[in-house]
Design an enzyme around this catalytic site. Structure first.
Site, mmCIF file in Angstrom:
data_model
loop_
_atom_site.group_PDB
_atom_site.id
_atom_site.type_symbol
_atom_site.label_atom_id
_atom_site.label_comp_id
_atom_site.label_asym_id
_atom_site.label_seq_id
_atom_site.Cartn_x
_atom_site.Cartn_y
_atom_site.Cartn_z
ATOM 1 N N LYS A 127 -2.131 9.893 7.077
ATOM 2 C CA LYS A 127 -1.396 9.569 6.041
ATOM 3 C C LYS A 127 -0.517 10.842 5.595
ATOM 4 C CE LYS A 127 -4.057 5.543 5.002
ATOM 5 N NZ LYS A 127 -5.202 4.796 4.366
ATOM 6 N N GLN B 175 -8.735 5.637 -0.575
ATOM 7 C CA GLN B 175 -9.228 5.440 0.853
ATOM 8 C C GLN B 175 -10.742 4.602 0.707
ATOM 9 O OE1 GLN B 175 -7.536 6.049 3.376
ATOM 10 N NE2 GLN B 175 -8.946 5.324 4.484
ATOM 11 N N ASP C 124 -1.095 -0.066 -1.291
ATOM 12 C CA ASP C 124 -2.250 -0.784 -0.470
ATOM 13 C C ASP C 124 -2.122 -2.133 -0.783
ATOM 14 O OD1 ASP C 124 -3.498 0.493 1.629
ATOM 15 O OD2 ASP C 124 -4.833 1.354 0.188
HETATM 16 N N1 GUN Z 1 -9.502 2.171 5.171
HETATM 17 C C1 GUN Z 1 -9.395 1.765 6.146
HETATM 18 N N2 GUN Z 1 -8.015 1.403 6.079
HETATM 19 C C2 GUN Z 1 -7.507 1.493 4.913
HETATM 20 C C3 GUN Z 1 -6.285 1.116 4.226
HETATM 21 O O1 GUN Z 1 -5.293 0.553 4.757
HETATM 22 N N3 GUN Z 1 -6.284 1.371 2.840
HETATM 23 C C4 GUN Z 1 -7.230 1.973 2.463
HETATM 24 N N4 GUN Z 1 -7.067 2.233 1.162
HETATM 25 N N5 GUN Z 1 -8.433 2.374 3.003
HETATM 26 C C5 GUN Z 1 -8.422 2.018 4.235
#
Ligand code: GUN
Length: 273
Positions: free
Chosen positions: A48, A92, A115
């Site tokens: 990211k 996350q 998200d």
């Molecule tokens: N863990 C796995 N995929 C994601 C995601 O798209 N967002 C977040 N916050 N955690 C994750």
């Protein structure tokens, strides 16, 4: 048979986002909260960070230890909510079990919830008030649309009911007029149901679980899983076993994962334009 090229499409989307970020003439910063040392999360967060930097979005990583306190995380999120220079906040997942995930996610301001996991934003999606959705669900729709796969009227089976993936994917597909069946770990006779799917979306977190016996001939198979087996990444679909039977299949790596990060960048932009 088509093997979907997630890298190429993600690059395309990223260059569009980079262009829009330039035009916006405003500095954007994504704040990511990472709790503990989950090795997979470490990799996702690094991806990211790189992707943000690639398109001109600043990135701030805030780390908490595995045994951190609920209130310290909440306090940090409230601070980030107030900072005008922070354009988006992401916690996350997964987070350690002793923490209250719902309370943590709902502390994020809906305006910074990149998200789409707050009650407010997720509720808007569920009610059809907004198209803004969790990145993976948006990625699934984008993959189908960009690959010219018709969604309307099709039988779609989603395996997995998480708030992060299965549930929002079901909602977006339904809004696109698919007939969606949502299956999960308690579903009986799963194979019988998945075999009827024109489009099969798999997000169960079990390496190579879906073999050709689960798949209809000439169908579209979207593999959301990311598993590590003997040091190698693989999906929830047994790719080599299934691919010849499909019209289109997404590989792991190089499929949905690449697209998910691209959709995250799009979400940051959406909340700030
Ligand atoms: N863990 C796995 N995929 C994601 C995601 O798209 N967002 C977040 N916050 N955690 C994750």
């Amino acid at each position: 048979m088509i093997i979907f090229d997630g890298k190429a499409l993600a690059l395309n989307i990223k260059s569009q986002v980079a262009e829009s970020v330039k035009k916006l003439n405003k500095k954007l910063t994504l704040a990511v909260i990472l709790i503990g040392n989950n090795p997979a999360s470490e990799v996702y967060v690094r991806n990211k960070e790189k992707s943000c930097k690639d398109v001109g979005i600043d990135f701030e990583l805030i780390r908490f230890s595995e045994n951190c306190k609920q209130n310290d995380v909440i306090k940090k999120i409230k601070e980030l909510n107030k900072k005008i220079e922070i354009s988006g906040i992401l916690v996350q997942l997964p987070i350690p079990n002793h923490l209250n995930e719902r309370e943590i996610l709902d502390t994020i301001s809906a305006k910074k919830d990149v998200d789409c996991l707050t009650q407010e934003n997720f509720g808007r999606l569920a009610l059809g008030i907004s198209d803004f959705a969790p990145c993976t669900a948006s990625a699934v729709i984008e993959i189908l649309k960009q690959s010219n796969i018709a969604i309307q009227g099709k039988k779609v089976v989603v395996v997995g009911r998480s708030a992060l993936v299965g549930l929002p994917t079901q909602m977006l597909l339904t809004r696109n007029n698919a007939t969606v069946t949502l299956c999960h770990s308690k579903t009986e006779k799963l194979k019988k149901i998945t075999k009827k799917a024109d489009i099969l979306v798999v997000a169960i977190g079990k390496a190579k679980y879906i073999t050709k016996k689960y798949v209809k001939k000439h169908s579209v198979v979207i593999d959301v899983g990311i598993n590590r087996v003997d040091g190698k990444l693989c999906g929830d679909v047994d790719f080599e076993n299934v691919k010849k039977k499909t019209h289109l299949i997404t590989p792991v790596p190089g499929g949905v994962g690449q697209m998910t990060v691209a959709m995250l960048l799009k979400n940051i932009l959406l909340l700030n334009s």
